[in-house]
Design a protein around this motif. Structure first.
Motif, PDB file in Angstrom:
ATOM      1  N   LEU A  57      13.665   6.430  11.441  1.00 31.53           N
ATOM      2  CA  LEU A  57      12.761   7.563  11.660  1.00 31.53           C
ATOM      3  C   LEU A  57      13.321   8.844  11.053  1.00 31.53           C
ATOM      4  CD1 LEU A  57      11.448   7.156  15.331  1.00 31.53           C
ATOM      5  CD2 LEU A  57      10.175   6.952  13.188  1.00 31.53           C
ATOM      6  N   ALA A  58      14.632   9.072  11.229  1.00 30.10           N
ATOM      7  CA  ALA A  58      15.257  10.289  10.681  1.00 30.10           C
ATOM      8  C   ALA A  58      15.125  10.296   9.156  1.00 30.10           C
ATOM      9  CB  ALA A  58      16.735  10.345  11.080  1.00 30.10           C
ATOM     10  N   THR A  59      15.270   9.117   8.538  1.00 34.27           N
ATOM     11  CA  THR A  59      15.171   9.023   7.077  1.00 34.27           C
ATOM     12  C   THR A  59      13.745   9.322   6.622  1.00 34.27           C
ATOM     13  OG1 THR A  59      16.815   7.268   7.232  1.00 34.27           O
ATOM     14  CG2 THR A  59      15.724   7.516   5.128  1.00 34.27           C
ATOM     15  N   ILE A  60      12.775   8.736   7.337  1.00 34.94           N
ATOM     16  CA  ILE A  60      11.369   8.981   6.973  1.00 34.94           C
ATOM     17  C   ILE A  60      11.036  10.456   7.175  1.00 34.94           C
ATOM     18  CG2 ILE A  60       8.969   8.490   7.619  1.00 34.94           C
ATOM     19  CD1 ILE A  60       9.882   5.676   8.443  1.00 34.94           C
ATOM     20  N   ASN A  61      11.475  11.030   8.294  1.00 32.57           N
ATOM     21  CA  ASN A  61      11.138  12.423   8.591  1.00 32.57           C
ATOM     22  C   ASN A  61      11.758  13.392   7.602  1.00 32.57           C
ATOM     23  OD1 ASN A  61       9.516  11.787  10.675  1.00 32.57           O
ATOM     24  ND2 ASN A  61      11.112  11.941  12.239  1.00 32.57           N
ATOM     25  N   ALA A  80       0.866  -1.180   0.000  1.00 32.59           N
ATOM     26  CA  ALA A  80       0.000   0.000   0.000  1.00 32.59           C
ATOM     27  C   ALA A  80       0.906   1.235   0.000  1.00 32.59           C
ATOM     28  CB  ALA A  80      -0.872  -0.002   1.237  1.00 32.59           C
ATOM     29  N   GLU A  81       0.468   2.283  -0.674  1.00 30.54           N
ATOM     30  CA  GLU A  81       1.339   3.465  -0.769  1.00 30.54           C
ATOM     31  C   GLU A  81       1.672   4.078   0.587  1.00 30.54           C
ATOM     32  OE1 GLU A  81      -0.656   5.819  -4.019  1.00 30.54           O
ATOM     33  OE2 GLU A  81       1.473   6.272  -4.343  1.00 30.54           O
ATOM     34  N   ARG A  82       0.746   3.919   1.567  1.00 28.18           N
ATOM     35  CA  ARG A  82       1.035   4.502   2.889  1.00 28.18           C
ATOM     36  C   ARG A  82       2.287   3.871   3.515  1.00 28.18           C
ATOM     37  NH1 ARG A  82      -3.260   1.166   3.864  1.00 28.18           N
ATOM     38  NH2 ARG A  82      -2.625  -0.672   5.042  1.00 28.18           N
ATOM     39  N   ASP A  83       2.664   2.672   3.072  1.00 25.92           N
ATOM     40  CA  ASP A  83       3.849   2.011   3.630  1.00 25.92           C
ATOM     41  C   ASP A  83       5.127   2.336   2.849  1.00 25.92           C
ATOM     42  OD1 ASP A  83       2.339   0.786   5.608  1.00 25.92           O
ATOM     43  OD2 ASP A  83       1.868  -0.939   4.342  1.00 25.92           O
ATOM     44  N   PHE A  84       5.013   3.123   1.771  1.00 30.62           N
ATOM     45  CA  PHE A  84       6.196   3.415   0.957  1.00 30.62           C
ATOM     46  C   PHE A  84       7.289   4.188   1.712  1.00 30.62           C
ATOM     47  CE2 PHE A  84       5.821   2.640  -3.834  1.00 30.62           C
ATOM     48  CZ  PHE A  84       5.025   1.518  -3.670  1.00 30.62           C
ATOM     49  N   PRO A  85       6.925   5.199   2.560  1.00 36.06           N
ATOM     50  CA  PRO A  85       8.009   5.933   3.242  1.00 36.06           C
ATOM     51  C   PRO A  85       8.860   5.015   4.135  1.00 36.06           C
ATOM     52  CG  PRO A  85       5.976   7.191   3.342  1.00 36.06           C
ATOM     53  CD  PRO A  85       5.613   5.840   2.777  1.00 36.06           C
ATOM     54  N   LYS A 103      10.820  17.454   3.451  1.00 38.02           N
ATOM     55  CA  LYS A 103      11.194  17.965   2.134  1.00 38.02           C
ATOM     56  C   LYS A 103      10.006  18.044   1.177  1.00 38.02           C
ATOM     57  CE  LYS A 103      15.011  17.475  -0.991  1.00 38.02           C
ATOM     58  NZ  LYS A 103      15.961  16.535  -1.503  1.00 38.02           N
ATOM     59  N   PHE A 104       9.107  17.058   1.282  1.00 34.87           N
ATOM     60  CA  PHE A 104       8.108  16.956   0.224  1.00 34.87           C
ATOM     61  C   PHE A 104       6.690  17.253   0.708  1.00 34.87           C
ATOM     62  CE2 PHE A 104      11.661  14.179  -1.033  1.00 34.87           C
ATOM     63  CZ  PHE A 104      12.049  14.905  -2.132  1.00 34.87           C
ATOM     64  N   ARG A 105       6.550  17.800   1.917  1.00 43.02           N
ATOM     65  CA  ARG A 105       5.223  18.099   2.425  1.00 43.02           C
ATOM     66  C   ARG A 105       4.540  19.133   1.533  1.00 43.02           C
ATOM     67  NH1 ARG A 105       5.421  19.063   8.457  1.00 43.02           N
ATOM     68  NH2 ARG A 105       5.555  16.803   8.425  1.00 43.02           N
TER      69      ARG A 105
END
Ligand SMILES: NC(=O)c1ccc[n+]([C@@H]2O[C@H](COP(=O)([O-])OP(=O)(O)OC[C@H]3O[C@@H](n4cnc5c(N)ncnc54)[C@H](OP(=O)(O)O)[C@@H]3O)[C@@H](O)[C@H]2O)c1
Length: 261
Positions: A250-254, A154-159, A259-261
């Motif tokens: 977490l740092a990578t996801i954040n 699911a796209e929500r799990d991509f980050p 950056k892309f918000r």
């Protein structure tokens, strides 16, 4: 079947090398980018063409530039040229919804491969857009499986997937370096120490993959109570190893969110 890459950077290069190793013909692979495509096409004996020709001639087109370039590149090329084309986007942070806004008439697949594609070992997450035929699904899967394994997500799990599988090779490389340096500190030659680290990680991965054990079960099997490994595991735990890795993810996801918000 012809495959086109818009963008000729690190990921395109890794995927194309994987495709060639898997037996794809170099004359069926096309690449286009302002600078790097010329060199890459020479190095791998593939075709270097302009975007117009790539879009006209190729059956499957990979978007492999930076996410922030999507708007300007679509504008420069013309969104009508993507009409009914099978588009495979590797743009890390760009959702199917955003891709569809820019390319409303294209057939879009969003994927996240990693650079292990070069050795046909990418783990690639896939989310399919809505207007794909069974044939499109088959072609896309054949293409992606040529350079590794796919996982539909699911796209929500991509980050989270991107942080673990996309950025993960860098984190694993750091762990390899840590093991290598520990060996060097104990007097082992640098090259030998690297081999020891690499084969230990490869063997442990195969062990878990082939036995179907959990990671914890392998830890228990090696670290008998009161033994030397148990002391090492205890030291890692005291130094918050699991938490440190979780914080890196977490740092990578954040970073992606900021950056892309
Ligand atoms: N690297 C990874 O491990 C990884 C993993 C998952 C997803 N991704 C995604 O893959 C994409 C590419 O990443 P990368 O690491 O390969 O980046 P990269 O090495 O920086 O490559 C970016 C490429 O975009 C090209 N480009 C710039 N303007 C263009 C244009 N107008 N038309 C066509 N191409 C153009 C650049 O061409 P020139 O060099 O010719 O200027 C360059 O070849 C990114 O969206 C990233 O999010 C990367």
């Amino acid at each position: 079947m012809k495959y086109g890459f818009l963008g000729a950077g690190n990921l395109s290069s890794a995927i194309i090398m994987g495709l060639l190793k898997a037996g794809f013909r170099s004359e069926d692979i096309f690449v286009s980018s302002p600078h790097s495509a010329a060199l890459l096409s020479k190095r791998l004996a593939i075709n270097n063409v302009d975007e117009d020709r790539l879009l006209a001639d190729c059956d499957l087109i990979v978007l492999a530039f930076l996410p922030e370039q999507l708007g300007s590149i679509v504008q420069q090329v013309g969104s009508e040229k993507f009409a009914n084309k099978l588009i495979v986007s590797v743009l890390g942070s760009t959702s199917l919804k955003e891709l569809t806004e820019f390319l409303p008439t294209a057939k879009i697949v969003r994927v996240l491969p990693n650079v292990n594609a070069e050795f046909n070992n990418s783990l690639t997450s896939v989310a399919f857009g809505q207007n794909l035929s069974n044939e499109d699904l088959k072609l896309t899967k054949n293409f992606l499986q040529a350079f590794g394994t796919i996982i539909e997500l699911a796209e929500r799990d991509f980050p989270a997937f991107s942080a673990i599988a996309g950025s993960g090779p860098a984190f694993v490389a750091l762990f390899i370096k840590a093991l290598q340096e520990a060996g060097i500190k104990q007097g082992i030659d640098s090259k030998e120490s690297l081999q020891i680290a690499l084969h230990t990680i490869k063997g442990s991965t195969e062990n878990i993959l082939q036995s179907g054990k959990t990671a914890d079960q392998l830890v228990k099997k090696v670290a008998s109570p009161g033994g030397s490994t148990a002391d090492g595991v205890e030291s890692l735990e005291e130094n918050h190893f699991i938490e440190t890795v979780n914080n890196a993810i977490l740092a990578t996801i954040n970073h992606g969110r900021k950056k892309f918000r």
